[in-house]
Design an enzyme around this catalytic site. Structure first.
Site, PDB file in Angstrom:
ATOM      1  N   GLY A 120      -2.736  -1.472  -7.370  1.00 14.49           N
ATOM      2  CA  GLY A 120      -1.617  -2.405  -7.409  1.00 14.49           C
ATOM      3  C   GLY A 120      -1.801  -3.483  -8.467  1.00 14.49           C
ATOM      4  O   GLY A 120      -2.905  -3.990  -8.647  1.00 14.49           O
ATOM      5  N   HIS A 139       0.836  -1.207   0.000  1.00 15.77           N
ATOM      6  CA  HIS A 139       0.000   0.000   0.000  1.00 15.77           C
ATOM      7  C   HIS A 139       0.876   1.265   0.000  1.00 15.77           C
ATOM      8  O   HIS A 139       0.597   2.231  -0.707  1.00 15.77           O
ATOM      9  CB  HIS A 139      -0.875   0.031   1.257  1.00 15.77           C
ATOM     10  CG  HIS A 139      -1.847  -1.102   1.378  1.00 15.77           C
ATOM     11  ND1 HIS A 139      -1.825  -1.988   2.427  1.00 15.77           N
ATOM     12  CD2 HIS A 139      -2.885  -1.484   0.595  1.00 15.77           C
ATOM     13  CE1 HIS A 139      -2.815  -2.860   2.294  1.00 15.77           C
ATOM     14  NE2 HIS A 139      -3.468  -2.592   1.190  1.00 15.77           N
ATOM     15  N   LYS A 180      -0.770  -6.339  -8.108  1.00 19.03           N
ATOM     16  CA  LYS A 180      -1.108  -7.529  -7.329  1.00 19.03           C
ATOM     17  C   LYS A 180      -2.525  -7.994  -7.644  1.00 19.03           C
ATOM     18  O   LYS A 180      -2.812  -9.173  -7.706  1.00 19.03           O
ATOM     19  CB  LYS A 180      -0.950  -7.192  -5.846  1.00 19.03           C
ATOM     20  CG  LYS A 180      -1.627  -8.096  -4.871  1.00 19.03           C
ATOM     21  CD  LYS A 180      -0.856  -9.360  -4.695  1.00 19.03           C
ATOM     22  CE  LYS A 180      -1.372 -10.250  -3.587  1.00 19.03           C
ATOM     23  NZ  LYS A 180      -2.731 -10.077  -3.193  1.00 19.03           N
ATOM     24  N   GLN A 204      -8.564  -6.567 -11.119  1.00 19.32           N
ATOM     25  CA  GLN A 204      -9.251  -5.432 -10.493  1.00 19.32           C
ATOM     26  C   GLN A 204      -8.795  -4.121 -11.135  1.00 19.32           C
ATOM     27  O   GLN A 204      -9.621  -3.265 -11.484  1.00 19.32           O
ATOM     28  CB  GLN A 204      -8.942  -5.409  -8.998  1.00 19.32           C
ATOM     29  CG  GLN A 204      -9.304  -4.132  -8.285  1.00 19.32           C
ATOM     30  CD  GLN A 204      -9.029  -4.222  -6.790  1.00 19.32           C
ATOM     31  OE1 GLN A 204      -9.767  -4.877  -6.075  1.00 19.32           O
ATOM     32  NE2 GLN A 204      -7.977  -3.582  -6.329  1.00 19.32           N
ATOM     33  N   VAL A 239       4.583  -5.401  -4.618  1.00 14.46           N
ATOM     34  CA  VAL A 239       5.660  -5.431  -3.624  1.00 14.46           C
ATOM     35  C   VAL A 239       5.684  -6.816  -3.003  1.00 14.46           C
ATOM     36  O   VAL A 239       4.643  -7.354  -2.607  1.00 14.46           O
ATOM     37  CB  VAL A 239       5.453  -4.346  -2.546  1.00 14.46           C
ATOM     38  CG1 VAL A 239       6.536  -4.445  -1.474  1.00 14.46           C
ATOM     39  CG2 VAL A 239       5.465  -2.965  -3.182  1.00 14.46           C
TER      40      VAL A 239
HETATM   41  P1  AMP Z   1      -6.431  -3.908  -0.475  1.00 16.87           P
HETATM   42  O1  AMP Z   1      -6.260  -3.111   0.768  1.00 16.87           O
HETATM   43  O2  AMP Z   1      -5.947  -5.303  -0.376  1.00 16.87           O
HETATM   44  O3  AMP Z   1      -7.822  -3.793  -1.047  1.00 16.87           O
HETATM   45  O4  AMP Z   1      -5.491  -3.240  -1.564  1.00 16.87           O
HETATM   46  C1  AMP Z   1      -5.544  -1.863  -1.829  1.00 16.87           C
HETATM   47  C2  AMP Z   1      -4.643  -1.563  -2.999  1.00 16.87           C
HETATM   48  O5  AMP Z   1      -3.318  -1.991  -2.696  1.00 16.87           O
HETATM   49  C3  AMP Z   1      -5.051  -2.312  -4.278  1.00 16.87           C
HETATM   50  O6  AMP Z   1      -4.866  -1.442  -5.390  1.00 16.87           O
HETATM   51  C4  AMP Z   1      -4.098  -3.468  -4.308  1.00 16.87           C
HETATM   52  O7  AMP Z   1      -3.848  -3.941  -5.604  1.00 16.87           O
HETATM   53  C5  AMP Z   1      -2.860  -2.831  -3.718  1.00 16.87           C
HETATM   54  N1  AMP Z   1      -1.945  -3.854  -3.194  1.00 16.87           N
HETATM   55  C6  AMP Z   1      -2.238  -4.859  -2.332  1.00 16.87           C
HETATM   56  N2  AMP Z   1      -1.156  -5.632  -2.129  1.00 16.87           N
HETATM   57  C7  AMP Z   1      -0.155  -5.117  -2.872  1.00 16.87           C
HETATM   58  C8  AMP Z   1       1.210  -5.463  -3.094  1.00 16.87           C
HETATM   59  N3  AMP Z   1       1.777  -6.516  -2.509  1.00 16.87           N
HETATM   60  N4  AMP Z   1       1.932  -4.697  -3.940  1.00 16.87           N
HETATM   61  C9  AMP Z   1       1.369  -3.628  -4.543  1.00 16.87           C
HETATM   62  N5  AMP Z   1       0.100  -3.237  -4.382  1.00 16.87           N
HETATM   63  C10 AMP Z   1      -0.660  -3.974  -3.558  1.00 16.87           C
END
Ligand code: AMP
Length: 291
Positions: free
Chosen positions: A147, A37, A149, A153, A176
């Site tokens: 992300g 994040h 990841k 989405q 990451v």
């Molecule tokens: P989340 O809180 O899991 O809904 O993720 C919020 C944002 O952070 C989304 O755009 C995810 O794709 C991104 N994100 C989650 N994990 C990672 C990671 N390991 N590397 C980069 N972005 C991430």
């Protein structure tokens, strides 16, 4: 950093941040913040002078048998991390403020939302796009960072922004990873020591697929099979899907190109994890935390 709860207060703060034609960046999250994040915040910061980050665990994107109730939440820690990452506006809306009468009008994700994660988690992407549209309506960001990841989405958000003519520049930032390759995820806290050791196999599976691609293999099914073999060798991992997907449609690619996404979803013990890699980039394009 200003910490804001209400929608109207956030709308006003964002309008003030944009005044004088300053561009506003936005990173939507579900909290339980980690270095993934924070990297999105850094990517936003490279582009714009002000960055807003939202934390909202969105019930709409969880299935009835999923982990909404036990999803990790730690507001105190999140505040400290967001502050140290240089977030200007931290928005933590309440469930009641976001859905005062429950969701009514929702966004239909269309065909891209039916593939892979959409097939495995019915209703998931409708929930994601609905909340992202609502968050965008309040923040009105110039740039929003997602992300890789969650590659499907991010592709769907791009699609929605294009189809609804939203004036938002969608940026997709690299994944990451821990030093051993495991992609950071808020759900990694669910992994016990054994599951944590096995979870690294997701990124190893992706690396195996990339190695075959670099060796000249171009049949999408063969690349997916090479990745899948790594996971099938571990009985404690249950594969949901492994697919070599077209980056536009997320349908299976018969002939793999550099832009194709090798995507995996698997249950490690009771924890469902996802990961992916762009074949032409490989895992080297991602960010690796020091060991
Ligand atoms: P989340 O809180 O899991 O809904 O993720 C919020 C944002 O952070 C989304 O755009 C995810 O794709 C991104 N994100 C989650 N994990 C990672 C990671 N390991 N590397 C980069 N972005 C991430």
């Amino acid at each position: 950093m200003r910490v804001i709860e209400g929608l109207a207060a956030m709308r006003d703060a964002c309008a003030a941040a944009r005044r004088g034609s300053a561009r506003l960046g936005f990173v939507p999250t579900m909290g339980s913040l980690h270095a993934g994040h924070l990297h999105l915040v850094a990517v936003a910061r490279e582009r714009v002078p002000r960055v807003a980050l939202s934390i909202f665990v969105n019930p709409l994107q969880f299935g009835p048998a999923e982990d909404f109730a036990r999803y990790p939440r730690d507001a105190e820690r999140d505040r400290a991390l967001a502050g140290s990452a240089g977030v200007d506006l931290l928005w933590m809306p309440t469930l009641k403020a976001m859905y005062p009468e429950g969701p009514r009008v929702t966004v239909a994700p269309g065909p891209l939302g039916e593939e892979l994660e959409g097939a495995a988690r019915p209703g998931h992407f409708a929930g994601v796009l609905t909340v992202v549209l609502k968050l965008f309506a309040v923040v009105q960001p110039d740039v929003a960072v997602f992300g890789r990841k969650d590659a499907q989405q991010a592709a769907l958000v791009r699609r929605m922004v294009a189809d609804f003519d939203l004036p938002v520049d969608v940026v997709v930032a690299p994944t990451v990873r821990e030093s051993d390759g495991l992609a950071l995820s808020s759900r990694n806290v669910y992994l016990d020591a054994g599951a944590r050791r096995r979870a690294v196999l997701l990124s190893r599976a992706l690396a195996a697929g990339v190695a075959h691609f670099r060796g000249g293999e171009r049949r999408g099914a063969a690349l997916a099979a090479a990745a899948r073999a790594v996971l099938d060798a571990e009985p404690a991992i249950a594969v949901d899907y492994v697919a070599c997907a077209d980056p536009g449609t997320f349908t299976p690619a018969e002939r793999a190109t550099e832009a194709c996404v090798l995507a995996v979803a698997a249950r490690v013990g009771s924890t469902r994890l996802i990961d992916n890699v762009v074949l032409g980039e490989g895992l080297e394009a991602d960010v690796r935390l020091p060991g």
